[in-house]
Scaffold this motif. Structure first.
Motif, short mmCIF file in Angstrom:
data_model
loop_
_atom_site.label_atom_id
_atom_site.label_comp_id
_atom_site.label_asym_id
_atom_site.label_seq_id
_atom_site.Cartn_x
_atom_site.Cartn_y
_atom_site.Cartn_z
N ALA A 197 71.00 65.63 68.88
CA ALA A 197 71.05 64.89 70.44
C ALA A 197 72.58 64.69 70.70
N CYS A 198 73.04 63.98 69.32
CA CYS A 198 74.51 63.62 69.68
C CYS A 198 75.34 64.92 69.75
N TYR A 199 75.06 65.75 69.08
CA TYR A 199 75.99 67.03 69.16
C TYR A 199 75.93 67.38 70.35
N ARG A 200 74.88 67.39 71.05
CA ARG A 200 74.52 68.15 72.46
C ARG A 200 75.15 67.23 73.58
N THR A 201 74.87 65.97 73.64
CA THR A 201 75.57 65.16 74.21
C THR A 201 77.02 65.30 74.22
N ALA A 202 77.63 65.16 73.02
CA ALA A 202 79.08 65.50 73.12
C ALA A 202 79.56 66.70 73.62
N LEU A 203 78.89 67.72 73.13
CA LEU A 203 79.38 69.08 74.01
C LEU A 203 79.31 68.97 75.32
N LEU A 204 78.28 68.54 75.88
CA LEU A 204 78.55 68.28 77.54
C LEU A 204 79.46 67.43 78.02
N TYR A 205 79.65 66.30 77.34
CA TYR A 205 80.80 65.32 77.44
C TYR A 205 82.12 66.30 77.65
N PHE A 206 82.45 66.76 76.31
CA PHE A 206 83.80 67.46 76.02
C PHE A 206 83.79 68.77 76.92
N ARG A 210 75.84 56.30 60.11
CA ARG A 210 77.24 56.29 61.31
C ARG A 210 78.08 57.56 60.77
N LYS A 211 78.22 58.00 59.77
CA LYS A 211 79.05 59.16 59.30
C LYS A 211 78.30 60.27 59.67
N LEU A 212 76.95 60.32 59.73
CA LEU A 212 76.15 61.41 60.04
C LEU A 212 76.34 61.80 61.68
N LEU A 213 76.19 60.71 62.37
CA LEU A 213 76.15 60.70 63.68
C LEU A 213 77.51 61.08 64.23
N ASP A 214 78.54 60.29 63.76
CA ASP A 214 80.05 60.60 64.08
C ASP A 214 80.34 62.04 63.77
N ARG A 215 79.95 62.46 62.70
CA ARG A 215 80.34 63.84 62.39
C ARG A 215 79.66 64.93 63.24
N ALA A 216 78.63 64.57 63.93
CA ALA A 216 78.18 65.61 64.81
C ALA A 216 78.88 65.23 66.18
N ILE A 217 79.47 64.24 66.35
CA ILE A 217 80.40 64.17 67.65
C ILE A 217 81.79 64.76 67.63
N VAL A 218 82.06 64.82 66.30
CA VAL A 218 83.44 65.46 65.91
C VAL A 218 83.31 66.85 65.96
N SER A 219 82.18 67.38 65.66
CA SER A 219 81.95 68.66 65.55
C SER A 219 81.91 69.45 67.07
N ALA A 220 81.39 68.63 67.74
CA ALA A 220 81.35 68.91 69.35
C ALA A 220 82.81 68.97 69.85
N ALA A 221 83.57 67.85 69.52
CA ALA A 221 84.88 67.96 69.95
C ALA A 221 85.62 69.15 69.44
N LYS A 222 85.46 69.70 68.14
CA LYS A 222 86.29 70.77 67.73
C LYS A 222 85.92 71.91 68.12
N ASP A 223 84.40 72.08 68.63
CA ASP A 223 84.28 73.64 69.40
C ASP A 223 84.57 73.64 70.88
N THR A 224 84.97 72.37 71.28
CA THR A 224 85.32 72.40 72.98
C THR A 224 86.74 72.17 73.03
N LEU A 225 87.34 71.17 72.57
CA LEU A 225 88.77 70.50 72.99
C LEU A 225 89.93 71.40 72.89
N PRO A 226 89.82 72.29 72.14
CA PRO A 226 91.30 72.93 71.86
C PRO A 226 91.69 73.73 73.38
N ASN A 227 90.95 74.09 74.05
CA ASN A 227 91.25 74.60 75.31
C ASN A 227 91.19 73.91 76.44
N CYS A 228 90.99 72.40 76.53
CA CYS A 228 90.91 71.50 77.46
C CYS A 228 92.28 70.96 77.86
#
Length: 277
Positions: free
Chosen positions: A232-241, A41-59
């Protein structure tokens, strides 16, 4: 991609330790299983959080209005409309590859997701518009990009990425709390119930249970499979964010489109049956 996979060393357990645990008493095996599920669970969630950090600051998404809520409902429709068929296809593909647990998981998910697109249609209709016409016209780019990734994942030689897509979308839905739903309802016209789909895909719906089921499936897979799912979690989250950074349709343009699909009071109440889910 900055995937931040420092935690993937948890996916390479010591083989001798694994064998000794398998021969241990059931209580020790239960602890081992719980630890594996927790780390997965931590592994998958960290991928999602990583995508959020890479995209959200300018949203800076625009303020929510009734018209933009219909835009979001159209996105929800497109993201749910094909889920059942795609997961049925994934189940067949996994079965052909001899990956029975994933095949059963995908078949069950296909059953669980049936009818969710109708909830989005009902919500649009409740807002006073011809729902079928609206979703044929409104094709939010972010939703179409996510759907394209989902489709490609299912139809790949190895459909394992669809597991990461499903986990991410349901994990993100868990973050939608009752307070957010109330904020949406506050901007809707009086006596309008147009949050059926949102409630289904929130912490109030079944996604909490679905996330736990997916984690258990993923925890039992190989290290390579878990890594592919994490990507895939990271790529999906990146598209979402990234959708939060897209150029939004203007309120004026959106209202001009919606005005073509206004329903009279009778049609609003009778077009789509509510015997869903």
């Amino acid at each position: 991609m900055n995937l931040l996979f420092r935690s993937t060393n948890i996916d390479k357990p010591n083989k001798i330790k694994e064998l000794s645990l398998k021969s241990s008493n059931p209580f020790i095996q239960l602890i081992f299983n719980r630890d594996t599920i927790s780390e997965t669970r931590k592994l998958l969630d960290r991928a999602i959080v990583s995508a959020a950090k890479d995209t959200l600051p300018n949203c800076k998404p625009p303020a929510l209005t009734p018209s933009h809520w219909i835009w979001q409902l159209a996105a929800s429709y497109h993201l749910t409309h094909s889920t059942g068929l795609l997961m049925e296809e994934a189940a067949r593909r996994f079965a052909r590859l001899g990956r029975w647990s994933l095949g059963q998981w995908a078949a069950e998910k296909a059953r669980e997701e049936q009818g969710h697109d109708r909830l989005a249609l009902l919500d649009i209709q409740s807002m006073g518009y011809d729902a079928e016409a609206v979703v044929k016209t409104l094709l939010p780019p972010s939703a179409m990009a996510l759907l394209s990734f989902f489709t490609q994942s299912v139809q790949a030689a190895d459909p394992i990425s669809c597991v990461g897509y499903c986990y991410t979308m349901e994990r993100l839905a868990m973050n939608i709390k009752a307070e957010h739903i109330q904020l949406v309802e506050a901007i809707l016209p009086p006596n309008t119930y147009a949050t059926r789909c949102l409630r289904m895909h929130s912490c109030l719906g079944s996604d909490v249970k679905h996330v736990e089921e997916t984690v258990q499936i993923v925890a039992a897979l190989t290290s390579e499979e878990r890594t592919n799912i994490t990507v895939a979690c990271y790529r999906t989250a990146l598209l979402y964010f990234n959708s939060l950074k897209e150029k939004y349709i203007s309120e004026v343009e959106l209202q001009q489109i919606l005005n073509q699909f206004k329903l009279d009071a009778c049609s609003k109440n009778n077009s789509i049956p509510e015997n869903i889910c």
